[in-house]
Scaffold this motif. Structure first.
Motif, PDB file in Angstrom:
ATOM      1  N   PHE A 271     -41.450  77.254  59.333  1.00  0.00           N
ATOM      2  CA  PHE A 271     -40.476  78.225  59.812  1.00  0.00           C
ATOM      3  C   PHE A 271     -40.917  78.804  60.844  1.00  0.00           C
ATOM      4  O   PHE A 271     -40.209  78.895  62.194  1.00  0.00           O
TER       5      PHE A 271
ATOM      6  N   VAL B 269     -40.731  76.655  64.233  1.00  0.00           N
ATOM      7  CA  VAL B 269     -39.095  76.187  64.799  1.00  0.00           C
ATOM      8  C   VAL B 269     -38.756  77.778  65.187  1.00  0.00           C
ATOM      9  O   VAL B 269     -38.271  77.814  66.318  1.00  0.00           O
ATOM     10  N   ALA B 270     -39.304  78.769  64.742  1.00  0.00           N
ATOM     11  CA  ALA B 270     -38.639  80.165  65.111  1.00  0.00           C
ATOM     12  C   ALA B 270     -39.196  80.327  66.655  1.00  0.00           C
ATOM     13  O   ALA B 270     -38.603  80.932  67.239  1.00  0.00           O
TER      14      ALA B 270
ATOM     15  N   GLY C  98     -37.355  78.781  69.079  1.00  0.00           N
ATOM     16  CA  GLY C  98     -36.226  79.328  69.250  1.00  0.00           C
ATOM     17  C   GLY C  98     -36.104  80.723  70.180  1.00  0.00           C
ATOM     18  O   GLY C  98     -35.436  80.784  70.896  1.00  0.00           O
TER      19      GLY C  98
ATOM     20  N   PHE D 133     -26.303  81.127  63.330  1.00  0.00           N
ATOM     21  CA  PHE D 133     -27.520  80.363  63.578  1.00  0.00           C
ATOM     22  C   PHE D 133     -28.406  80.762  62.296  1.00  0.00           C
ATOM     23  O   PHE D 133     -29.207  79.716  61.678  1.00  0.00           O
ATOM     24  N   PHE D 134     -28.493  81.922  61.704  1.00  0.00           N
ATOM     25  CA  PHE D 134     -29.251  82.268  60.573  1.00  0.00           C
ATOM     26  C   PHE D 134     -28.777  81.676  59.345  1.00  0.00           C
ATOM     27  O   PHE D 134     -29.473  81.079  58.357  1.00  0.00           O
TER      28      PHE D 134
ATOM     29  N   PHE E 121     -29.684  78.146  59.579  1.00  0.00           N
ATOM     30  CA  PHE E 121     -30.999  77.656  59.507  1.00  0.00           C
ATOM     31  C   PHE E 121     -31.897  78.260  58.333  1.00  0.00           C
ATOM     32  O   PHE E 121     -32.803  77.283  58.073  1.00  0.00           O
ATOM     33  N   LEU E 122     -31.788  79.459  57.859  1.00  0.00           N
ATOM     34  CA  LEU E 122     -32.364  79.914  56.887  1.00  0.00           C
ATOM     35  C   LEU E 122     -32.407  79.112  55.660  1.00  0.00           C
ATOM     36  O   LEU E 122     -33.233  78.968  54.769  1.00  0.00           O
TER      37      LEU E 122
ATOM     38  N   GLN F 281     -32.347  76.244  54.763  1.00  0.00           N
ATOM     39  CA  GLN F 281     -33.461  74.975  54.804  1.00  0.00           C
ATOM     40  C   GLN F 281     -34.789  75.416  54.055  1.00  0.00           C
ATOM     41  O   GLN F 281     -35.362  74.606  53.932  1.00  0.00           O
TER      42      GLN F 281
END
Length: 208
Positions: free
Chosen positions: A8, A11-12, A15, A130-131, A134-135, A137
């Motif tokens: 995480f 990837v964060a 971004g 997005f969150f 995204f989150l 996952q």
């Protein structure tokens, strides 16, 4: 969750490091006000991370995804605010580009710097969507979810603060090289970028 948090975080970071509104504000604040005076803006952006992730955990992201009306309300508020900030930078004379004791009275208050970054983030519906995508996952459905969301929020906010601090330092260092004329152009570039982001958000359409 160590392996999950590590993935995480990677990837964060990718971004967050991609220039967005709060990162551009950190760069601009660093150049105009100095690193120390730009810290309240970083705290505002960090607070927005917790607001967005908490809202997604409560289902607001799903609401915006399902409701065209509320999505449009949040979107156009965000467009207007980004455009306002962009126009202000484009019209700037660069007078705050070189922080000094004499210019402190002209600088925005800490509260203003804080609220500016906070409002830029919380009025962007793309953040909620997005969150929302995204989150989940990185969430284990069979385990208590609030501790997981909290861990992800702390991880994301920590990385966000570190990246913004790096951009603010870069902006402050750039001013030592560019001086007043270069500072003016940096403000114009950041203002144009914020206007471009406002235009991008205005054209953004929620996926059906």
């Amino acid at each position: 969750m160590p392996e999950t948090l590590l993935l995480f975080a990677l990837v964060a970071f990718i971004g967050i490091a991609t220039p967005g509104p709060t990162v551009l504000l950190a760069l601009t604040n660093g150049s105009r006000l100095g690193v120390r005076a730009s810290v309240p803006g970083m705290f505002g952006a960090v607070l927005s991370d917790f607001v967005l992730i908490g809202a997604v955990a409560l289902g607001l992201g799903a609401l915006l995804a399902a409701s065209e009306f509320w999505f449009s309300v949040v979107k156009w508020v965000g467009v207007a605010y980004l455009a306002y900030l962009g126009l202000r930078l484009l019209r700037s004379t660069g007078s705050l580009a070189l922080p000094s004791e004499e210019s402190e009275t002209l600088a925005p208050s800490r509260r203003a710097v804080f609220l500016r970054s906070l409002l830029v983030a919380v009025t962007n519906p793309k953040g909620y969507l997005f969150f929302s995508a995204f989150l989940p996952q990185f969430i284990v459905p069979t385990e208590p979810q609030w501790p997981q969301y909290s861990a992800l929020a702390v991880t994301f906010a920590t990385i966000d603060f570190a990246v913004m601090l790096g951009y603010a330092c870069a902006g402050a260092q750039a001013m030592k090289v560019l001086r007043a004329k270069g500072a003016l152009w940096l403000e114009r570039v950041c203002g144009g970028a914020l206007l471009a982001l406002a235009g991008s958000l205005a054209l953004y359409r929620k996926q059906a």
